[in-house]
Each structure stands twice: as C-alpha cells, then as structure tokens.
Design a protein around this motif. Sequence first.
Motif, PDB file in Angstrom:
ATOM      1  N   UNK A 603       0.842  -1.203   0.000  1.00  0.00           N
ATOM      2  CA  UNK A 603       0.000   0.000   0.000  1.00  0.00           C
ATOM      3  C   UNK A 603       0.880   1.257   0.000  1.00  0.00           C
ATOM      4  N   UNK A 604       1.917   1.235   0.825  1.00  0.00           N
ATOM      5  CA  UNK A 604       2.823   2.374   0.921  1.00  0.00           C
ATOM      6  C   UNK A 604       3.592   2.575  -0.386  1.00  0.00           C
ATOM      7  N   UNK A 660      15.475   1.216 -10.997  1.00  0.00           N
ATOM      8  CA  UNK A 660      14.183   0.703 -10.526  1.00  0.00           C
ATOM      9  C   UNK A 660      14.321   0.134  -9.119  1.00  0.00           C
ATOM     10  N   UNK A 661      15.416  -0.611  -8.891  1.00  0.00           N
ATOM     11  CA  UNK A 661      15.648  -1.180  -7.570  1.00  0.00           C
ATOM     12  C   UNK A 661      15.794  -0.117  -6.499  1.00  0.00           C
ATOM     13  N   UNK A 662      16.470   0.985  -6.827  1.00  0.00           N
ATOM     14  CA  UNK A 662      16.649   2.081  -5.874  1.00  0.00           C
ATOM     15  C   UNK A 662      15.311   2.731  -5.514  1.00  0.00           C
ATOM     16  N   UNK A 663      14.408   2.823  -6.491  1.00  0.00           N
ATOM     17  CA  UNK A 663      13.076   3.389  -6.218  1.00  0.00           C
ATOM     18  C   UNK A 663      12.335   2.521  -5.203  1.00  0.00           C
ATOM     19  N   UNK A 664      12.434   1.210  -5.364  1.00  0.00           N
ATOM     20  CA  UNK A 664      11.778   0.303  -4.417  1.00  0.00           C
ATOM     21  C   UNK A 664      12.433   0.421  -3.042  1.00  0.00           C
ATOM     22  N   UNK A 665      13.763   0.420  -3.022  1.00  0.00           N
ATOM     23  CA  UNK A 665      14.491   0.496  -1.749  1.00  0.00           C
ATOM     24  C   UNK A 665      14.123   1.760  -0.981  1.00  0.00           C
ATOM     25  N   UNK A 666      14.025   2.882  -1.691  1.00  0.00           N
ATOM     26  CA  UNK A 666      13.680   4.146  -1.034  1.00  0.00           C
ATOM     27  C   UNK A 666      12.270   4.116  -0.467  1.00  0.00           C
ATOM     28  N   UNK A 667      11.353   3.461  -1.183  1.00  0.00           N
ATOM     29  CA  UNK A 667       9.946   3.438  -0.765  1.00  0.00           C
ATOM     30  C   UNK A 667       9.707   2.551   0.454  1.00  0.00           C
ATOM     31  N   UNK A 669      12.087   1.595   2.821  1.00  0.00           N
ATOM     32  CA  UNK A 669      13.142   1.653   3.836  1.00  0.00           C
ATOM     33  C   UNK A 669      12.608   1.824   5.254  1.00  0.00           C
ATOM     34  N   UNK A 670      11.420   2.413   5.391  1.00  0.00           N
ATOM     35  CA  UNK A 670      10.893   2.635   6.735  1.00  0.00           C
ATOM     36  C   UNK A 670      10.325   1.364   7.370  1.00  0.00           C
ATOM     37  N   UNK A 671      10.178   0.301   6.592  1.00  0.00           N
ATOM     38  CA  UNK A 671       9.638  -0.955   7.118  1.00  0.00           C
ATOM     39  C   UNK A 671      10.795  -1.810   7.645  1.00  0.00           C
ATOM     40  N   UNK A 672      11.027  -1.687   8.945  1.00  0.00           N
ATOM     41  CA  UNK A 672      12.223  -2.245   9.550  1.00  0.00           C
ATOM     42  C   UNK A 672      12.235  -3.765   9.619  1.00  0.00           C
ATOM     43  N   UNK A 673      11.082  -4.419   9.496  1.00  0.00           N
ATOM     44  CA  UNK A 673      11.037  -5.883   9.576  1.00  0.00           C
ATOM     45  C   UNK A 673      11.420  -6.544   8.255  1.00  0.00           C
ATOM     46  N   UNK A 674      11.686  -5.736   7.219  1.00  0.00           N
ATOM     47  CA  UNK A 674      12.056  -6.293   5.922  1.00  0.00           C
ATOM     48  C   UNK A 674      13.562  -6.566   5.866  1.00  0.00           C
ATOM     49  N   UNK A 675      13.905  -7.740   5.400  1.00  0.00           N
ATOM     50  CA  UNK A 675      15.302  -8.072   5.131  1.00  0.00           C
ATOM     51  C   UNK A 675      15.570  -7.740   3.667  1.00  0.00           C
ATOM     52  N   UNK A 676      16.128  -6.563   3.418  1.00  0.00           N
ATOM     53  CA  UNK A 676      16.347  -6.088   2.042  1.00  0.00           C
ATOM     54  C   UNK A 676      17.779  -6.344   1.574  1.00  0.00           C
ATOM     55  N   UNK A 677      18.470  -7.278   2.218  1.00  0.00           N
ATOM     56  CA  UNK A 677      19.881  -7.508   1.888  1.00  0.00           C
ATOM     57  C   UNK A 677      20.090  -7.873   0.424  1.00  0.00           C
ATOM     58  N   UNK A 678      19.197  -8.675  -0.152  1.00  0.00           N
ATOM     59  CA  UNK A 678      19.341  -9.067  -1.558  1.00  0.00           C
ATOM     60  C   UNK A 678      19.175  -7.847  -2.469  1.00  0.00           C
ATOM     61  N   UNK A 679      18.212  -6.986  -2.141  1.00  0.00           N
ATOM     62  CA  UNK A 679      17.996  -5.768  -2.924  1.00  0.00           C
ATOM     63  C   UNK A 679      19.167  -4.798  -2.741  1.00  0.00           C
ATOM     64  N   UNK A 680      19.642  -4.657  -1.497  1.00  0.00           N
ATOM     65  CA  UNK A 680      20.768  -3.760  -1.229  1.00  0.00           C
ATOM     66  C   UNK A 680      22.006  -4.175  -2.019  1.00  0.00           C
ATOM     67  N   UNK A 681      22.255  -5.461  -2.066  1.00  0.00           N
ATOM     68  CA  UNK A 681      23.416  -5.979  -2.798  1.00  0.00           C
ATOM     69  C   UNK A 681      23.286  -5.689  -4.285  1.00  0.00           C
ATOM     70  N   UNK A 682      22.047  -5.826  -4.810  1.00  0.00           N
ATOM     71  CA  UNK A 682      21.826  -5.625  -6.241  1.00  0.00           C
ATOM     72  C   UNK A 682      22.060  -4.174  -6.651  1.00  0.00           C
TER      73      UNK A 682
END
Length: 685
Positions: A603-604, A660-667, A669-682
């Motif tokens: 939703x966010x 595109x990945x950076x747009x998702x990461x920025x959107x 980032x405030x959800x702290x329970x997400x493990x975004x390590x795969x996206x961060x690496x990409x």
Amino acid sequence: MVLLTEELFTATVCSCLSIWFISNTTISYTAAASSATAIPSLDKVDFLKLQNGSDIRGVAVSGVEGEPVTLTEPVTEAIAAGFAAWLLDKKKVDAPRKLRVSIGHDSRISAQKLQDAVSRGIASAGLDVVQYGLASTPAMFNSTLTEDEAILCPADGAIMITASHLPYNRNGFKFFTNDGGLGKNDIKDILERAASIYSNFLAKGYSVKASESVKKIDYMAIYTSDLVKAVRKAAGNIERPLEGFHIVVDAGNGAGGFFAAKVLEPLGAITSGSQFLEPDGMFPNHIPNPEDKAAMKAITQAVLDNKANLGIIFDTDVDRSAAVDSTGRELNRNRLIALMSAIVLEEHPGTTIVTDSVTSDGLTSFIEKKLGGKHHRFKRGYKNVIDEAIRLNSIGEESHLAIETSGHGALKENHWLDDGAYLMVKLLNKLASARASGKGVGSKVLTDLVEGLEEPAIAVELRLKINQNHPDLKGRSFREYGEAVLQHLGNSIASNPKLQKASVNYEGNSIGEESHLAIETSGHGDLKENHWLDDGAYLMVKLLNKLASARASGKGVGSKVLTDLVEGLEEPAIAVELRIKINQNHPDLKGRSFRKYGEAVLQHLGNSIASNPKLKKAAVNYEGVRVSGFGGWFLLRLSLHDPVLPLNIEAPSHEDAVKLGLEVAAAVKEFQALDTSALDKFVQP
C-alpha cells in the motif's frame, strides 16, 4: 462440573481415562472410537468426486433412494489422514511439540461417527487431536488464531464437519490453517493423498482401531466471549449495551443456538421467542438457510409475534446469516450487502466492496453514488469473493468487505473469516453505539442505513439443466457445452440494440471473452483443449505437433520452425528476481501477521509511486504493485504462503534495473522488519 481452584490438577480415573482441570476450562482425554464398531466393507471410491470447490461433500447416511453412502468411516479416515499429511508438508517445522488439529461439527446425525473417524485419521499420522464437539465453522478457523496454550491453542489445522444447509443425509468437511480456508487446489491435493491411503486399506485390510487419547475443549465458550467483548467495546465498554433490546434468534436446529444465551443475553438483550435453538440433525422445522423462503418466513413471523426489535437467523454451521427488522422487513441478500456496506464505508470511506456476480444494479448505484464506495462484482462462491478481496488489497486497492447474496460475508478486520455471527455482531455494534451516542434506538437505526437502495419488483433465479446424455453434446463435457451456450448468448446480445452487455464482469454470459491458454513464467501451462490440466508434457506435445505439421506440409524442418514463431519478441537485457523476507519476530510488525505487514508495504509503495513522475503504475494489474519506468518495469508482490515479498525487475540495461531497484528500496526503507539484503546488494555500485 465444579472447578475447585485455578491450579492444575490431574486425576486418574482409570487406565484409559484421565481428566485435567485448567482454570475455567475443562480438558478431558477419551478414546476416539471403540474397537467394537462394526467394520465396514470397502468399495472402490473416486475421491475427486467428493470435491465441492473448496469443500468436501458426500452422503453420510443411508435411507434416501438413489443416494448411496460415499462418506464411509474408512473414506473419512483416509481424508483426515490425507489432511494430516498435507499439513505436515505445509508446516515443515521442527517444533518442540507435535502439530495439533482441532475438530468440530454441526448438528448433523452423522457428526459423531465422522468425528471419531476423523480423529483416528489425524492420530494415525502422529498429530494431536482436539475435539470441540458442536461448533461453528468460523470458530474452527478462529482456533488457529487464538494463542492460549491452556486451551491448546493455536491449532495448526482445523476441520469442520458440515454440509451447510444440505439435507440431513449429507455431510462434509471444511479445512483451515491460520492462513484461512483451504483452496480448491489444496482440497484436490488432500483427496489425492486420501486415495493413496485408501488404496492401502484395500490392499492390507481395514479395521477400526481405538486411537490414542484425544483431548476435548469447550472452545465455543472462548469464541462467544470474544464476540461479546467486541460489542461491549463498540459501545464504549458498557457492560450491557443491549439492555432492553428484544432480539429473537432462529438457529434452524443447526449449530447457532449459542447466539441467544451466550452472546445476546450477556449483553442485556431479551431473547424470549427465539426458536429452533436445539441442535437436531433432521432439521424438523425448516432448512437452516437464510436464502430459503420458508426459513425467512419463520424468523419474520417470530419477530412480529413477539414484537421484537430484531430477528437473526443462521445457517447450519453459522457462516451465513440474515436479519429481520421490527416491521418484518427482511435484511438479507442485496439489503444485507447494502447494510454491511453502509457500516463498513462509515469506518473506511471509499473502500471497495467485493460481491458475487448476481447482485443488483441498484446495489452498485447505492454503494457508489450514495455511499461513495466502489462495487467490485466478482464470481459466485464465498471463497472466490474472499480471495478476490485479498488479491485487491495485495495490489494496493483497499477492500474491507467481501460478501455474497447467499449471506456469506467476511471482513478484513476479522482475518477475512467467513462468519455469520460476526456479521450480526457488526449490526449489534451499530445498534449499541447509536444508542450510546443518542443517535437512535431499535432496528430503525439499521433500516435507515439502506434507505435509497433501489430494489427490483421482480427477482428470480431459474436453473437450466444440461442433459449430459443428449446427442447434441456431441462428445463434449457439460462444461464445454455450457461455455458454448454462453458464447452464443454473448454474440446474440452484441447485435441486439435493446440490450447492453456489462463492460466488466467475471462470470457468466456477460463475459464472452474466449481464452484457450493459461500459462505462467514458471512453466506451468494449461490449455482449454486439455481440460485446463496443468501438464508440462502436453505443452511439449504442442511443440512437437508444430514441428511435425511443418515438416509434413513442407514449411520447415527442425527447431527453427519454433524459433521463427517468436521472432520480434522484445526481451530485456536484465531480468532478476530478488526476495525480500519479512522477519515475523521483529517488533515493527506490532502484532500483525506477515500478510498484513506485507499488504501495508505494498500500500505504501503504491502511494509513493503515485507522486513520482518518473514512474507509472500499471492501470490493470491483479497481483502486487507493477510499475513501469526507465525503459523497464518492476513487480513487488506478496507470496501466497511464505513471509516473502518477491521483487521482479526487467530493464534494457543493468543501470536502468538498478534505478528501478533504488526506487523500491527508497519506498520501503521505513519498514524495519524487511530483510532487504538481496535488494541492497543488487543496487550497490
């Protein structure tokens, strides 16, 4: 039974029976079945014929001509063992305890026999069995959500033994986990497992054996207590918010008789005149069905005879309901949907209301023009409607109510549980809160909410049967023949200036959109010509057919015949799938399930995209959030079963994919329970 203290006691009664007392709940351990039970003969069974959408249905009692018993004890035991095997595969957890399954039933005369057989099937797989006895379908799902080890909750799986409003000789099963009711594919899987287990019975012989001890819980006391609390909370924590209200209940001799004494009376309501509360599986008074004319006439008469403020009626297993106001006006079908829509849209302005396909045009006008909501008319079938509402939320379209004209209704706030009692609680909440705030008293509070609903003078449903033995079928199945009828009707309508086909519709003659192939990027593919069977081998046969026909006609030889067919297909330079995991133990979930947390993320993200001029959200999309930009696209969606948000990105270059990945990461980032390590690496430079 009187409990002496709130301490835990164990009293050994005999070598095969002991009783535990825990607080105010009694848990008894008994044998699931007696070995003295007659051993039934075994016949070959087509298990898949027992499937009824997302339920299992069959004949459990003999005596009706032309309806042989199909739900025998061995068949039932095999189905339960099949569910246990399915559950073990799905859970796949190394837990310190065995998985447990709760079992409940409605008032049918075959209930006890089937409950014992189900218990044996579950226990044979090594799972713990907890019997609830007479229960409602919603309570069974709720048992997978309640967290209280003192009452052996949550259950890892739940089985409700019911056949809804069908005649006394029928019965069946509904299955639940904490993700909700099982779907059609799950039921097929269970029945296929059951067929294999049953074949072992045929090969090795079958005998009724007493299983190890089973536990018994009065879970309905917990469930009804929660309903009472919900009404009190809505009224500002008033103890008896319905004091003086006269409300009659008609349970149709099903499982819903509890509502009068266990829900209404503790809230202060007068329930005199309530009828058919006693469970009786022969249903001697009327069919327990809010769509049945005789049933609605009975509750209407009870309201008028007793000068009651409101009447409430349930189906057999309490997942459907309807109401009657003080004047005898029925609040069911389109009126009930309109009433629930009015209540929900007060709480969630602009939300989407999902209904089945046979709702009226007047209802659409009422929801959209008067209430300011959106009406999403979908297919018939309560599971279809609920699943569609869940899907809409997953793609960023807020929906809080999924409801059928049959009386099935589910709310997002109630875990999308199909619960007739909870629907009635929402009406009671409205009555109680209106009274507490001085905005009105009595059922007029409810009827005023549906003022302005346009209703037809005539509403009929006729059933056209297809004679499967008629030569006009010409070898086609009834489904293929029916589809041909709908296609022909659609074509006829198109040329008739007096009629207009619905522009958006998901079921029946107003679709008329021909489709022959359904296929996933994963390689799953179904063809209409192959009965929509998901068959990888058949897909390859289609390719071989093309090679063979091209060779025979002299149009080409070898795989180039196939590669030529996809000439001109634009393909991305970069295509990746990244998996963003949700840590279910993170405090940022704040008590929410991973599904609710994931929906909040989507939703966010959708809201963030709307204000970004570089990106464009897909106008038509049925899963997750799909966005175009930088020459490519991304799709973030929520996994059906796992706490994972898969992210797919396709782009003309790695640089564009990273954007595109950076747009998702920025959107997100405030959800702290997400493990975004795969996206961060990409996206790292």
